[in-house]
Design a protein around this motif. Sequence first.
Motif, PDB file in Angstrom:
ATOM      1  N   GLY A   1       0.999  -1.159   0.107  1.00  0.00           N
ATOM      2  CA  GLY A   1      -0.088  -0.033  -0.071  1.00  0.00           C
ATOM      3  C   GLY A   1       0.790   1.436  -0.107  1.00  0.00           C
ATOM      4  N   THR A   2       1.819   1.110   0.815  1.00  0.00           N
ATOM      5  CA  THR A   2       2.731   2.561   1.042  1.00  0.00           C
ATOM      6  C   THR A   2       3.491   2.559  -0.556  1.00  0.00           C
ATOM      7  N   CYS A   3       4.256   1.518  -0.949  1.00  0.00           N
ATOM      8  CA  CYS A   3       4.571   1.435  -2.296  1.00  0.00           C
ATOM      9  C   CYS A   3       3.940   2.274  -3.443  1.00  0.00           C
ATOM     10  N   THR A   4       2.631   1.770  -3.436  1.00  0.00           N
ATOM     11  CA  THR A   4       1.618   2.206  -4.395  1.00  0.00           C
ATOM     12  C   THR A   4       1.302   3.900  -4.072  1.00  0.00           C
ATOM     13  N   LEU A   5       1.348   4.347  -2.735  1.00  0.00           N
ATOM     14  CA  LEU A   5       1.051   5.544  -2.700  1.00  0.00           C
ATOM     15  C   LEU A   5       2.426   6.396  -3.114  1.00  0.00           C
ATOM     16  N   VAL A   6       3.382   6.092  -2.810  1.00  0.00           N
ATOM     17  CA  VAL A   6       4.557   6.853  -3.176  1.00  0.00           C
ATOM     18  C   VAL A   6       4.487   6.738  -4.711  1.00  0.00           C
ATOM     19  N   VAL A   7       4.362   5.572  -5.396  1.00  0.00           N
ATOM     20  CA  VAL A   7       4.455   5.758  -6.873  1.00  0.00           C
ATOM     21  C   VAL A   7       3.470   6.358  -7.695  1.00  0.00           C
ATOM     22  N   LEU A   8       2.333   6.279  -7.147  1.00  0.00           N
ATOM     23  CA  LEU A   8       0.962   7.062  -7.766  1.00  0.00           C
ATOM     24  C   LEU A   8       1.100   8.428  -7.326  1.00  0.00           C
ATOM     25  N   GLY A   9       1.282   8.605  -6.162  1.00  0.00           N
ATOM     26  CA  GLY A   9       1.395  10.108  -5.584  1.00  0.00           C
ATOM     27  C   GLY A   9       2.622  11.162  -6.124  1.00  0.00           C
ATOM     28  N   CYS A  10       3.774  10.433  -5.537  1.00  0.00           N
ATOM     29  CA  CYS A  10       4.869  11.223  -5.813  1.00  0.00           C
ATOM     30  C   CYS A  10       5.297  11.237  -7.251  1.00  0.00           C
ATOM     31  N   GLY A  11       4.866   9.815  -8.048  1.00  0.00           N
ATOM     32  CA  GLY A  11       5.088  10.012  -9.467  1.00  0.00           C
ATOM     33  C   GLY A  11       4.427  10.924 -10.284  1.00  0.00           C
ATOM     34  N   THR A  12       2.914  11.311  -9.490  1.00  0.00           N
ATOM     35  CA  THR A  12       2.029  12.236 -10.330  1.00  0.00           C
ATOM     36  C   THR A  12       2.902  13.568 -10.218  1.00  0.00           C
ATOM     37  N   ALA A  13       3.417  13.892  -8.950  1.00  0.00           N
ATOM     38  CA  ALA A  13       3.950  15.253  -8.815  1.00  0.00           C
ATOM     39  C   ALA A  13       5.095  15.261  -9.608  1.00  0.00           C
ATOM     40  N   MET A  14       6.014  14.106  -9.784  1.00  0.00           N
ATOM     41  CA  MET A  14       7.234  14.143 -10.747  1.00  0.00           C
ATOM     42  C   MET A  14       6.954  14.331 -12.240  1.00  0.00           C
ATOM     43  N   LEU A  15       5.836  14.046 -12.673  1.00  0.00           N
ATOM     44  CA  LEU A  15       5.583  13.933 -13.997  1.00  0.00           C
ATOM     45  C   LEU A  15       4.544  15.342 -14.449  1.00  0.00           C
ATOM     46  N   VAL A  16       4.176  15.798 -13.408  1.00  0.00           N
ATOM     47  CA  VAL A  16       3.021  17.056 -13.931  1.00  0.00           C
ATOM     48  C   VAL A  16       3.451  18.363 -12.931  1.00  0.00           C
ATOM     49  N   GLY A  17       4.498  18.281 -11.994  1.00  0.00           N
ATOM     50  CA  GLY A  17       4.826  19.486 -11.278  1.00  0.00           C
ATOM     51  C   GLY A  17       3.814  19.890 -10.202  1.00  0.00           C
ATOM     52  N   CYS A  18       4.022  20.823  -9.382  1.00  0.00           N
ATOM     53  CA  CYS A  18       3.289  21.118  -8.088  1.00  0.00           C
ATOM     54  C   CYS A  18       3.183  22.423  -8.048  1.00  0.00           C
TER      55      CYS A  18
ATOM     56  N   SER B   1      -3.372  23.045 -12.526  1.00  0.00           N
ATOM     57  CA  SER B   1      -3.713  21.607 -12.945  1.00  0.00           C
ATOM     58  C   SER B   1      -2.710  20.457 -12.427  1.00  0.00           C
ATOM     59  N   GLY B   2      -1.569  20.684 -12.281  1.00  0.00           N
ATOM     60  CA  GLY B   2      -0.580  19.727 -11.508  1.00  0.00           C
ATOM     61  C   GLY B   2      -0.772  19.737 -10.185  1.00  0.00           C
ATOM     62  N   TYR B   3      -1.089  20.984  -9.511  1.00  0.00           N
ATOM     63  CA  TYR B   3      -1.254  20.857  -8.038  1.00  0.00           C
ATOM     64  C   TYR B   3      -2.231  20.018  -7.820  1.00  0.00           C
ATOM     65  N   LEU B   4      -3.603  20.096  -8.288  1.00  0.00           N
ATOM     66  CA  LEU B   4      -4.840  19.475  -8.337  1.00  0.00           C
ATOM     67  C   LEU B   4      -4.641  17.943  -8.476  1.00  0.00           C
ATOM     68  N   LEU B   5      -3.799  17.761  -9.780  1.00  0.00           N
ATOM     69  CA  LEU B   5      -3.830  16.365 -10.192  1.00  0.00           C
ATOM     70  C   LEU B   5      -2.845  15.671  -9.153  1.00  0.00           C
ATOM     71  N   THR B   6      -1.936  16.148  -8.495  1.00  0.00           N
ATOM     72  CA  THR B   6      -1.079  15.716  -7.240  1.00  0.00           C
ATOM     73  C   THR B   6      -2.071  15.409  -6.139  1.00  0.00           C
ATOM     74  N   ALA B   7      -2.710  16.256  -5.730  1.00  0.00           N
ATOM     75  CA  ALA B   7      -3.724  16.061  -4.505  1.00  0.00           C
ATOM     76  C   ALA B   7      -4.804  15.087  -4.951  1.00  0.00           C
ATOM     77  N   LEU B   8      -5.260  14.917  -6.024  1.00  0.00           N
ATOM     78  CA  LEU B   8      -6.066  13.881  -6.329  1.00  0.00           C
ATOM     79  C   LEU B   8      -5.522  12.471  -6.171  1.00  0.00           C
ATOM     80  N   ALA B   9      -4.160  12.438  -6.949  1.00  0.00           N
ATOM     81  CA  ALA B   9      -3.469  11.113  -6.995  1.00  0.00           C
ATOM     82  C   ALA B   9      -3.201  10.655  -5.661  1.00  0.00           C
ATOM     83  N   PHE B  10      -2.950  11.351  -4.781  1.00  0.00           N
ATOM     84  CA  PHE B  10      -2.651  10.973  -3.298  1.00  0.00           C
ATOM     85  C   PHE B  10      -4.003  10.425  -2.632  1.00  0.00           C
ATOM     86  N   GLY B  11      -4.980  11.117  -2.885  1.00  0.00           N
ATOM     87  CA  GLY B  11      -6.378  10.908  -2.275  1.00  0.00           C
ATOM     88  C   GLY B  11      -7.061   9.639  -2.996  1.00  0.00           C
ATOM     89  N   LEU B  12      -6.826   9.514  -4.023  1.00  0.00           N
ATOM     90  CA  LEU B  12      -7.546   8.448  -4.960  1.00  0.00           C
ATOM     91  C   LEU B  12      -6.581   7.005  -4.840  1.00  0.00           C
TER      92      LEU B  12
END
Length: 228
Positions: free
Chosen positions: A10-27, A33-44
């Motif tokens: 679960g924690t591995c998945t959170l880092v890959v999807l949450g931090c990975g999204t931040a790395m890809l789209v920026g914050c 858009s990148g700001y909200l996408l990162t927030a949604l990635a962690f929450g979802l």
Amino acid sequence: MKKYLAECIGTCTLVVLGCGTAMLVGCDAVNGSGYLLTALAFGLTIVGMAYCVGNISGCHINPAVSLGVLISGGIELNDFIGYVISQCIGALIGSGILAIIFSSGGVIDQTGAFGSNGLAGVGGSAIAGLLVEIVLTFIFVLTILGVTSKKANHGSFGGLIIGLTLTLVHILGIGLTGTSVNPARSLGPAIAAAISGNTAPITSLWVFIVGPLVGAALAAVIYKYLED
């Protein structure tokens, strides 16, 4: 061991999807858009993992959450230790996966530090960063304790409520500290960044360990008082 493995995954998945999204789209808060996408990635991710491993381990995937549950009497000390170790291992594995994807694929890390947390948004102030993390973690853990309480009656919507709350605290916190509220989530990317040559996240890492743990402890103590 199954619940520890579930926490690691679960924690591995959170880092890959949450931090990975931040790395890809920026914050960048200016480019929302990148700001909200990162927030949604962690929450979802939390929503998905809650319904995936929640029945196995409770889906803490966060040492601060585990501390809150420990203080509330939901787990024993030996399980708390096992959970935290598993969560940290999962975060390190997740950061390693991101390192391979972004380095091998030639993808630019828009955060420059594997989505790690920092104090730039609070002017470099450790005190301000600490307060942000305490408050945001307090809100997040208090919600979790309320939703998962035996007195609660949220049916199958608990995971959704928790995931939306994590999204909410990220919407405020990303522009301030990058939003940790999770020591494991901060540890993995900071170590990955240091290995890649960027040691800046390591210097402020303590803020993102101490802050969430203090916030979680306060939430647990206050919720116990409110519920009794």
